[in-house]
Scaffold this motif. Structure first.
Motif, PDB file in Angstrom:
ATOM      1  N   CYS A  27       0.767  -1.117  -0.029  1.00  0.00           N
ATOM      2  CA  CYS A  27      -0.091  -0.044   0.016  1.00  0.00           C
ATOM      3  C   CYS A  27       0.802   1.242   0.106  1.00  0.00           C
ATOM      4  O   CYS A  27       0.634   2.169  -0.751  1.00  0.00           O
ATOM      5  CB  CYS A  27      -1.048   0.137   1.049  1.00  0.00           C
ATOM      6  N   LEU A  28       2.024   1.420   0.601  1.00  0.00           N
ATOM      7  CA  LEU A  28       2.571   2.265   0.989  1.00  0.00           C
ATOM      8  C   LEU A  28       3.495   2.657  -0.388  1.00  0.00           C
ATOM      9  O   LEU A  28       3.577   3.870  -0.818  1.00  0.00           O
ATOM     10  CB  LEU A  28       4.096   2.151   2.002  1.00  0.00           C
ATOM     11  N   GLU A  29       3.770   1.620  -1.161  1.00  0.00           N
ATOM     12  CA  GLU A  29       4.402   1.798  -2.465  1.00  0.00           C
ATOM     13  C   GLU A  29       3.719   2.498  -3.630  1.00  0.00           C
ATOM     14  O   GLU A  29       3.780   3.106  -4.268  1.00  0.00           O
ATOM     15  CB  GLU A  29       4.964   0.291  -2.954  1.00  0.00           C
ATOM     16  N   GLN A  30       2.320   1.895  -3.567  1.00  0.00           N
ATOM     17  CA  GLN A  30       1.176   2.373  -4.219  1.00  0.00           C
ATOM     18  C   GLN A  30       1.122   3.901  -3.978  1.00  0.00           C
ATOM     19  O   GLN A  30       0.768   4.571  -5.184  1.00  0.00           O
ATOM     20  CB  GLN A  30      -0.122   1.505  -4.103  1.00  0.00           C
ATOM     21  N   VAL A  31       0.953   4.188  -2.902  1.00  0.00           N
ATOM     22  CA  VAL A  31       0.854   5.633  -2.375  1.00  0.00           C
ATOM     23  C   VAL A  31       1.707   6.565  -2.845  1.00  0.00           C
ATOM     24  O   VAL A  31       1.612   7.656  -3.475  1.00  0.00           O
ATOM     25  CB  VAL A  31       0.657   5.735  -0.980  1.00  0.00           C
ATOM     26  N   ALA A  32       3.198   6.083  -2.818  1.00  0.00           N
ATOM     27  CA  ALA A  32       4.397   6.541  -3.220  1.00  0.00           C
ATOM     28  C   ALA A  32       4.324   6.827  -4.654  1.00  0.00           C
ATOM     29  O   ALA A  32       4.658   8.013  -5.208  1.00  0.00           O
ATOM     30  CB  ALA A  32       5.632   6.114  -2.656  1.00  0.00           C
ATOM     31  N   HIS A  33       4.067   5.765  -5.435  1.00  0.00           N
ATOM     32  CA  HIS A  33       3.714   6.016  -6.894  1.00  0.00           C
ATOM     33  C   HIS A  33       2.750   7.119  -7.303  1.00  0.00           C
ATOM     34  O   HIS A  33       2.924   7.842  -8.188  1.00  0.00           O
ATOM     35  CB  HIS A  33       3.352   4.549  -7.452  1.00  0.00           C
ATOM     36  N   ILE A  34       1.532   7.023  -6.493  1.00  0.00           N
ATOM     37  CA  ILE A  34       0.542   8.037  -6.987  1.00  0.00           C
ATOM     38  C   ILE A  34       0.961   9.404  -6.706  1.00  0.00           C
ATOM     39  O   ILE A  34       0.683  10.352  -7.523  1.00  0.00           O
ATOM     40  CB  ILE A  34      -0.669   7.676  -6.237  1.00  0.00           C
ATOM     41  N   GLU A  35       1.688   9.742  -5.602  1.00  0.00           N
ATOM     42  CA  GLU A  35       2.228  10.875  -5.289  1.00  0.00           C
ATOM     43  C   GLU A  35       3.250  11.395  -6.226  1.00  0.00           C
ATOM     44  O   GLU A  35       3.370  12.545  -6.482  1.00  0.00           O
ATOM     45  CB  GLU A  35       2.978  10.975  -3.899  1.00  0.00           C
ATOM     46  N   LYS A  36       4.037  10.658  -6.520  1.00  0.00           N
ATOM     47  CA  LYS A  36       5.203  10.890  -7.548  1.00  0.00           C
ATOM     48  C   LYS A  36       4.449  11.209  -8.924  1.00  0.00           C
ATOM     49  O   LYS A  36       4.897  12.392  -9.494  1.00  0.00           O
ATOM     50  CB  LYS A  36       6.077   9.576  -7.769  1.00  0.00           C
ATOM     51  N   ARG A  37       3.523  10.646  -9.579  1.00  0.00           N
ATOM     52  CA  ARG A  37       2.879  10.911 -10.623  1.00  0.00           C
ATOM     53  C   ARG A  37       2.137  12.169 -10.512  1.00  0.00           C
ATOM     54  O   ARG A  37       1.836  12.958 -11.478  1.00  0.00           O
ATOM     55  CB  ARG A  37       1.625   9.900 -10.928  1.00  0.00           C
ATOM     56  N   LYS A  38       1.601  12.563  -9.348  1.00  0.00           N
ATOM     57  CA  LYS A  38       0.672  13.691  -9.116  1.00  0.00           C
ATOM     58  C   LYS A  38       1.683  14.897  -9.128  1.00  0.00           C
ATOM     59  O   LYS A  38       1.442  15.952  -9.752  1.00  0.00           O
ATOM     60  CB  LYS A  38       0.093  13.657  -7.558  1.00  0.00           C
ATOM     61  N   ASN A  39       3.015  14.775  -8.672  1.00  0.00           N
ATOM     62  CA  ASN A  39       3.852  15.879  -8.615  1.00  0.00           C
ATOM     63  C   ASN A  39       4.342  16.088  -9.854  1.00  0.00           C
ATOM     64  O   ASN A  39       4.866  17.225 -10.311  1.00  0.00           O
ATOM     65  CB  ASN A  39       4.992  15.564  -7.741  1.00  0.00           C
ATOM     66  N   GLU A  40       4.489  15.200 -10.958  1.00  0.00           N
ATOM     67  CA  GLU A  40       4.938  15.340 -12.259  1.00  0.00           C
ATOM     68  C   GLU A  40       4.254  16.164 -12.915  1.00  0.00           C
ATOM     69  O   GLU A  40       4.603  16.667 -14.261  1.00  0.00           O
ATOM     70  CB  GLU A  40       5.175  13.912 -13.047  1.00  0.00           C
ATOM     71  N   ARG A  41       2.807  16.198 -12.876  1.00  0.00           N
ATOM     72  CA  ARG A  41       1.921  17.070 -13.604  1.00  0.00           C
ATOM     73  C   ARG A  41       2.226  18.536 -13.568  1.00  0.00           C
ATOM     74  O   ARG A  41       2.639  19.129 -12.721  1.00  0.00           O
ATOM     75  CB  ARG A  41       0.568  16.607 -13.265  1.00  0.00           C
TER      76      ARG A  41
END
Length: 53
Positions: A39-53
């Motif tokens: 779950c933590l890995e998925q949240v980190a991935h989502i946060e990374k994608r969000k910051n790239e926008r």
């Protein structure tokens, strides 16, 4: 400008096949830790994608 998240979709697939028998030897605490880590890995991935926008 802050971004408001109005919807959160969570999808979980549960299957009872050969993979579950391999993990049956693990203790419940180990299983819980593995789920939390995933779950933590998925949240980190989502946060990374969000910051790239």
């Amino acid at each position: 400008m802050p971004i408001a998240i109005k919807e959160l979709h969570i999808k979980i697939n549960v299957s009872d096949d050969a993979q579950s028998t391999a993990s049956a030897s693990r203790s419940p605490a180990d299983k819980k830790d593995a789920i939390i880590q995933a779950c933590l890995e998925q949240v980190a991935h989502i946060e990374k994608r969000k910051n790239e926008r």
